[in-house]
Scaffold this active site. Structure first.
Site, PDB file in Angstrom:
ATOM      1  CG  HIS A 190      -2.044  -1.021   1.108  1.00 28.51           C
ATOM      2  ND1 HIS A 190      -2.555  -1.499  -0.081  1.00 28.51           N
ATOM      3  CD2 HIS A 190      -2.724  -1.672   2.106  1.00 28.51           C
ATOM      4  CE1 HIS A 190      -3.499  -2.388   0.176  1.00 28.51           C
ATOM      5  NE2 HIS A 190      -3.618  -2.518   1.483  1.00 28.51           N
ATOM      6  CG  HIS A 248      -7.771  -0.511   2.344  1.00 30.85           C
ATOM      7  ND1 HIS A 248      -8.449  -1.216   3.318  1.00 30.85           N
ATOM      8  CD2 HIS A 248      -6.744  -1.310   1.958  1.00 30.85           C
ATOM      9  CE1 HIS A 248      -7.843  -2.374   3.528  1.00 30.85           C
ATOM     10  NE2 HIS A 248      -6.809  -2.461   2.706  1.00 30.85           N
ATOM     11  CD  GLU A 263      -8.380  -3.448  -0.452  1.00 35.68           C
ATOM     12  OE1 GLU A 263      -7.229  -3.008  -0.718  1.00 35.68           O
ATOM     13  OE2 GLU A 263      -8.570  -4.410   0.323  1.00 35.68           O
TER      14      GLU A 263
END
Length: 396
Positions: A154, A228, A360
């Site tokens: 991420h 997210h 996602e």
């Protein structure tokens, strides 16, 4: 797309024709903009959109964090913070008309600054995992921050979710929104290229939440952006999501190793607990999934790359709430909240395992090291552009 800057605390028009009626309320503190009803329409059918802005605090180093509230006449409300371009909450009514947050959230900015599992965050430069925190691009090897064991997750230790973004309120026909921007400098978290990033959140009069991403670069790099958000259509803090009914428009998924890195080839979902091509409750086969539950990328069925098409549909039987997702992205990471451990409070209650799920929309994990996957390379002169739409309604 027509966009105009808006003042804070304003009510805005949903245009139904070319003639509008503007009425000033509360000595100009609040501005209501309605429409002249067409023939046969009563004033009860007029629709108003709302956009509100307020400061909610400051980071220790100084930048102010603002909140934007987007609301439509049907009761869909979204709160977005400039910290992390974060979708804090989405609220919608149930079949009884009760308005409840349906995303997991923390109560204060201080709570977010202490750390959280990406609740509603805009994650980047690269959503999901890159194996061994490295990739080779045009013959040059780049080393990224290893913040998930020996892998990159991420965007690294300080990804896009940990910056305050520049923002402006915007509007168009039948929607209100907020546009957020930041510049990610060359070398940030190991990535090449100065990246100009923009995300737009919009709430429409048709009970939709749009997420639109754009980016440009001054040298070749990899980009993979997503939001997210953790969803619980029964209401944040209400319990687990195992009774939610899920449909995924995917014939294949990516099997992963013990570090959640894709093994490589696509695998068919048929005959496995990964198959949601017919609606199933999330909990119906979760015990058959290795590890703690679902945390896999699904390969969405598309007639051509980049088309805006159906991704998923989720319903919650006790409240009647339904959410449907459409996206231009090639994949979606379905995560069943496996690592929620009760250490955080959501809606005043400990947030335990499976108390929220994520869908996602994104490119595939580890694509920079997998040339057989759809490319995530962005080059100078190109524009990264992806759209995801969440549609909401209630089944009676």
């Amino acid at each position: 797309m027509r966009e105009t800057k808006l003042a804070a605390k304003a009510w805005f028009r949903v245009r139904q024709d070319q003639w509008g009626l503007v009425v000033g309320l509360l000595a100009g503190v609040v501005l209501a903009v309605g429409t002249i009803p067409a023939a046969g329409q009563g004033f009860q059918e007029q629709k108003l959109m709302k956009l509100d802005k307020r400061a909610i605090g400051k980071l220790p180093e100084g930048p102010t964090v603002d909140e934007y509230l987007l609301e439509n006449p049907g009761g869909i409300r979204a709160r977005i913070w400039t910290y992390g371009a974060t979708l804090i909450t989405v609220e919608m009514p149930d079949r009884e008309g009760k308005l409840t947050p349906i995303t997991l959230y923390l109560d204060t900015l201080e709570a977010y600054l202490k750390g959280h599992p990406y609740f509603g965050s805009l994650v980047g430069r690269y959503a999901n995992r890159i194996a061994r925190a490295r990739f080779v691009l045009d013959g040059v090897e780049y080393h990224l921050a290893a913040n998930n064991g020996r892998n990159h997750l991420h965007g690294g230790r300080k990804g896009f979710d940990k910056y305050v973004w520049d923002a402006e309120a915007i509007q168009g026909d039948n929607w209100v929104g907020v546009k957020l921007r930041r510049t990610s400098p060359h070398g940030e978290e190991g990535y090449p290229g100065t990246l100009q990033v923009e995300v737009v959140y919009r709430v429409t009069a048709g009970d939709e939440l749009w997420m639109e991403y754009r980016a440009t670069t001054d040298r070749p790099t990899h980009v993979n952006l997503t939001n997210h958000a953790y969803w619980n259509l029964a209401g944040a803090g209400s319990g687990d999501v195992l009774g939610h009914v899920l449909y995924l428009n995917a014939d294949h998924y990516l099997p992963v190793d013990d570090e959640l890195i894709p093994l490589g080839p696509l695998a068919p979902v048929e005959g496995t607990p990964m198959d949601f091509r017919t609606p199933q409750t999330i909990g119906s086969r979760i015990a058959q999934v290795s590890g703690r539950g679902y945390d896999h990328c699904y390969v969405l069925n598309k007639s051509k790359p980049g088309e805006l098409s159906l991704c998923a549909r989720v319903s919650e039987p006790t409240t009647g709430r339904v959410m449907e997702i459409h996206t231009t992205q090639p994949g979606v990471q379905f995560y069943s909240g496996n690592f929620l451990d009760g250490s955080l409070q959501v809606a005043g209650k400990p947030c335990l395992r499976h108390y929220g799920f994520c869908l996602e929309t994104q490119h595939f994990p580890d694509s920079p090291n997998r040339p057989e996957y759809p490319s995530t390379v962005l080059r100078p002169g190109e524009t990264y552009h992806e759209v995801t739409i969440h549609k909401f309604w209630v089944e009676k």
